[in-house]
Structures are given as structure tokens and as C-alpha cells.
Design a protein around this motif. Structure first.
Motif, PDB file in Angstrom:
ATOM      1  N   MET A  22      -9.658 -32.485 -42.677  1.00 42.36           N
ATOM      2  CA  MET A  22     -10.213 -32.021 -43.948  1.00 42.36           C
ATOM      3  C   MET A  22      -9.654 -30.639 -44.265  1.00 42.36           C
ATOM      4  N   ASP A  23      -9.420 -30.396 -45.513  1.00 40.58           N
ATOM      5  CA  ASP A  23      -9.256 -29.011 -45.924  1.00 40.58           C
ATOM      6  C   ASP A  23     -10.355 -28.747 -46.949  1.00 40.58           C
ATOM      7  N   GLY A  24     -10.385 -27.545 -47.509  1.00 37.56           N
ATOM      8  CA  GLY A  24     -11.464 -27.193 -48.424  1.00 37.56           C
ATOM      9  C   GLY A  24     -11.601 -28.164 -49.587  1.00 37.56           C
ATOM     10  N   LEU A  27      -9.287 -34.501 -48.983  1.00 37.16           N
ATOM     11  CA  LEU A  27      -8.336 -35.179 -48.114  1.00 37.16           C
ATOM     12  C   LEU A  27      -6.976 -34.500 -48.141  1.00 37.16           C
ATOM     13  N   GLN A  28      -6.290 -34.566 -47.019  1.00 36.96           N
ATOM     14  CA  GLN A  28      -4.943 -34.002 -47.017  1.00 36.96           C
ATOM     15  C   GLN A  28      -3.962 -34.981 -47.668  1.00 36.96           C
ATOM     16  N   LYS A  29      -2.968 -34.426 -48.321  1.00 39.11           N
ATOM     17  CA  LYS A  29      -1.823 -35.222 -48.765  1.00 39.11           C
ATOM     18  C   LYS A  29      -0.876 -35.290 -47.576  1.00 39.11           C
ATOM     19  N   GLU A 372      -0.826 -41.638 -51.115  1.00 46.29           N
ATOM     20  CA  GLU A 372      -0.452 -40.284 -50.683  1.00 46.29           C
ATOM     21  C   GLU A 372      -1.294 -39.802 -49.500  1.00 46.29           C
ATOM     22  N   GLU A 373      -2.461 -40.438 -49.299  1.00 45.89           N
ATOM     23  CA  GLU A 373      -3.406 -39.973 -48.277  1.00 45.89           C
ATOM     24  C   GLU A 373      -3.463 -40.919 -47.065  1.00 45.89           C
ATOM     25  N   LEU A 377      -6.181 -41.027 -40.828  1.00 53.51           N
ATOM     26  CA  LEU A 377      -6.855 -41.356 -39.569  1.00 53.51           C
ATOM     27  C   LEU A 377      -5.963 -41.213 -38.348  1.00 53.51           C
ATOM     28  N   VAL A 378      -4.725 -40.817 -38.535  1.00 54.16           N
ATOM     29  CA  VAL A 378      -3.803 -40.715 -37.399  1.00 54.16           C
ATOM     30  C   VAL A 378      -4.312 -39.667 -36.410  1.00 54.16           C
TER      31      VAL A 378
END
Ligand SMILES: *[C@@H]1O[C@H](CO)[C@@H](O)[C@H](O)[C@H]1NC(C)=O
Ligand SMILES: *[C@@H]1O[C@H](CO)[C@@H](O)[C@H](O)[C@H]1NC(C)=O
Length: 378
Positions: A22-24, A27-29, A372-373, A377-378
Motif C-alpha cells: 500500500m502507499d498513501g 494500490l501501487q502501479k 496496471e495493478e 499480491l506478489v
């Protein structure tokens, strides 16, 4: 992020392994730098055309302005995936003219099935072997070429994949339709149904082979409503009892849905078996079926009507013509974007875009991540 977004096919399993970064902002790209695609004509960007039989005009007329090796008037879903990831369209591995593999390669070939035997020699196992060889040879060449020398004749280092990108690439699949179609043509529906576990075991074996080659992120399309293809309808309309309200062949769609149920389970199993992998199962079937059942309100004409090629009891391929009793069959239509089906088997660019707009943002995926997301879960 809504934690419910994680609860779907992989259910408790995913919840038990909350490895989401997570970032603020949510989800991360993933910043994918490469796509490796495996499949059939639904995602072939030039392989079968280069290797076996040329895909001729008017294919390509809408977008490329010339035949592009795709069985379509324009772009395929895999092209919209590339656009979305801000990467170039994929070159076909089998196309030796003008190929650029910096951002991946396409192993999909028209007619391919998961299992050996079928319409094409390039079944999934061969496509995986091609990938393994591609990876080994491009890596050796990359390490051998000096970084600064642009060279005057190929190979150019800038056309080769960066070896480090293989483990961070997205591996996409759209295959299985021809296992079913070939089965329907040559065996009974019951035999096709019984063959599904074996087909999917071979799919799983292909994924395992890629995993051993460092592939981690997998994006898997399920199979579409085969019974809704105009050709399925044309060959089965003598039995109206087997057609649904959209004139799709019911029994074929039921088997496609059974294939998808088992595929979903298989993907879920793979995601537990393979540590540090991320699988996204994408329900293309529902989106295509929704398009066919709401065609008119979406601006399309009758979904059983197709643009290129013809059928008068005999099939005239897209790009060919026949004159029978003074009537010309096979003239392409004037407005491909009003057709869901381009040639009776393959979807038009307009339909591919409609489907891509609905699947790539994650609204039909399990887990519900956009393309893109897909690495979450990796
Ligand atoms: C062409 O004419 C023949 C002879 O009259 C007939 O049997 C056949 O069905 C016609 N074919 C088409 C496609 O109209
Ligand atoms: C995805 O796009 C479709 C079509 O534009 C839209 O209806 C849907 O709400 C979007 N879903 C998400 C999760 O963004």
C-alpha cells in the motif's frame, strides 16, 4: 482500499496472505516493462500470418490502414492492454520482419489450442518452448552486445528485452477456445466436456514451466461465449431448440462456462502452489455475453451479422469473394464499427475496445485489480 476487493475467487486464501503493498493513495502501479502473451487468434498480432497463411486486406483497414497480421479490422484486446500499460504493440515472435522485443513478445498464433492436435501446430506447449528459447537466446545476445554500439545491422541491443524485466513482466493468456471449437467439430459435446480437466492440466503445466523461468505475474482471460459467434449460430440454426434468446448455441456456451468454472479453480490452485506469484482471472465471457445481449443499445447492429466474409451455406473467408448464381458474396461492409463480429469468428476493433474498457480496470477480475495493478499480491 476496500478489503472486500480482495475477496473473490481466491477468497480466504488471499485474505490469509495480505501481502498487498500500500502507499498513501491505495494500490501501487506495477510499472510493467514487458508483456509476454500466449494464445490464439484472439490475441495474435502477426504470427500465423507470417508463419503459415497471410492475413490479407481488408483486415487492418480501420486502425492500421493495411493488413497488420491480426484477424480484425483494427486492434485486439492485447493491443489495448499494451496501450494501457503505455508499451508498444507486441511483435509476434514468429514474425522476423521489423520485430522489436524490448517490451515483450507475442507467442499467440491463430488457431492455437492448449492441447496438441487441433487447428494449429503452435499449441500452448510449443509457445512455452518458444518463450524459453527466446529468453535464453535474447539474454545471451543482450549480454554479448556492448551497450553503446547502436550497430548498423541487427541485432540491436535496444530491440532486445532487458533480462531483468522477465521476472517483473506481465504474462497474459487468452487460450482454450480452440480446444473447445475443435472438440465440437470432431467429437461429441459430452466428449468435449470430459476433456476439460485434461486441457486444464496442460494449461497448469504451461504455467509451471513459465514459473520455473521466473514468471510471477499472470493475467488469465477466460474463454468467451463460443456459442454466440455468428459461425456457431449459422451452423446450428437448424436446431432452434438449442439457441437462447440471443440466438447463441446454448449447449456450446454451457460447456464454455464449465471450462471457465474449472479454469477459475485451476488458477486459484496455481496461486496457492506457486509462492510469490500473482494471478488475475478475468471474466471475458460475461463481458462479451453482455455486449451481445445489449448490442443495439450499445450502438451495434444484429450481433449475428458480420462485416467481412460471407456465408451462403458455404463459408467465404474474409478477404475472398465468390459469385454464386450472379450474386457476389464476400464484399466487406461499409461500417465495421457497427458490427460486433468482424468476420463471423473474430470480434471487430469496436467490440474489442468495448470489452477492453470493461475488463482492464479490474471490474471483472478476481482479485479485482486493474491490469496496471496486477502485481499487488506478489
Ligand atoms: C444457385 O443455383 C442452384 C441451381 O438453381 C441452386 O441449387 C443453389 O441453391 C443456388 N445457390 C445459391 C447460393 O443461391
Ligand atoms: C470500469 O469501467 C467500466 C466501463 O467504463 C465502468 O462501468 C466501471 O464502473 C469501471 N469499474 C471500475 C472498478 O473502475
Amino acid at each position: 482500499m476496500d478489503p472486500l476487493r480482495l475477496i473473490c475467487v481466491f477468497g480466504l486464501l488471499v485474505l490469509a496472505q495480505p501481502r498487498v503493498v500500500m502507499d498513501g493513495t491505495g494500490l501501487q502501479k506495477c510499472g510493467f516493462q514487458a508483456i509476454y502473451n500466449f494464445g490464439d487468434s484472439n490475441s495474435d498480432t502477426g504470427a500465423i500470418s507470417a508463419a503459415l497463411s497471410e492475413v490479407t486486406s481488408p483486415n487492418g483497414e480501420t486502425f492500421f490502414g493495411h493488413p497488420s497480421g491480426r484477424a480484425c479490422d483494427g486492434r485486439l484486446i492485447i493491443d489495448f492492454i499494451a496501450e494501457r500499460l503505455k508499451l508498444p504493440y507486441l511483435s509476434a515472435y514468429l514474425d522476423s520482419v521489423g520485430a522489436d522485443f524490448r517490451h515483450g513478445a507475442n507467442f499467440a498464433t491463430g488457431g492455437s489450442s492448449i492441447r496438441l492436435g487441433g487447428y494449429s501446430p503452435f499449441h500452448l506447449g510449443i509457445q512455452i518452448s518458444q518463450f524459453i528459447q527466446f529468453k535464453a537466446r535474447t539474454t545471451a545476445l543482450y549480454n554479448q552486445l556492448s551497450p553503446s554500439d547502436p550497430g548498423k545491422i541487427p541485432p540491436f541491443k535496444s530491440n532486445l528485452p532487458r533480462p531483468a524485466d522477465f521476472s517483473r513482466a506481465i504474462y497474459t493468456f487468452d487460450i482454450g477456445q480452440n480446444d473447445l471449437a475443435y472438440g465440437f467439430q470432431h467429437t461429441t459435446e459430452e466428449q468435449v466436456r470430459k476433456s476439460i480437466p485434461d486441457i486444464l492440466n496442460q494449461f497448469a503445466e504451461a504455467v509451471h514451466r513459465l514459473y520455473e523461468e521466473e514468471a510471477r505475474i499472470f493475467w488469465v482471460h477466460n474463454t468467451g461465449p463460443l456459442g454466440c459467434l455468428p459461425y456457431s449460430y449459422l451452423y446450428h440454426n437448424s436446431n432452434p431448440g438449442n439457441l437462447d434468446q440471443n440466438r447463441c448455441v446454448k449447449s456450446q456456451n454451457e460447456i464454455a462456462q464449465e471450462f471457465n468454472r474449472q479454469l477459475k479453480n485451476k488458477v486459484s490452485q496455481l496461486s496457492t502452489q506457486l509462492p510469490h506469484s500473482a494471478f488475475t482471472y478475468v471474466d471475458v465471457y460475461s463481458v462479451k455475453y453482455q455486449l451481445i445481449s445489449t448490442a443495439r443499445s450499445q450502438g451495434f447492429i444484429d450481433p449475428m451479422n458480420f462485416c467481412c466474409g460471407s456465408f451462403y451455406g458455404v463459408h467465404i473467408d474474409c478477404g475472398k469473394k465468390a459469385i454464386v448464381n450472379g450474386t457476389v458474396y464476400g464484399n466487406p461492409c461499409g461500417h465495421p464499427s457497427m458490427h460486433i463480429s468482424w468476420d463471423g469468428i473474430h470480434y471487430s476493433e469496436a467490440a474489442n475496445l468495448w470489452v477492453a474498457n470493461r475488463i482492464l480496470n479490474g471490474s471483472h477480475s478476481c482479485p479485482a485489480f486493474s491490469v496496471e495493478e496486477a502485481c499487488q499480491l506478489v
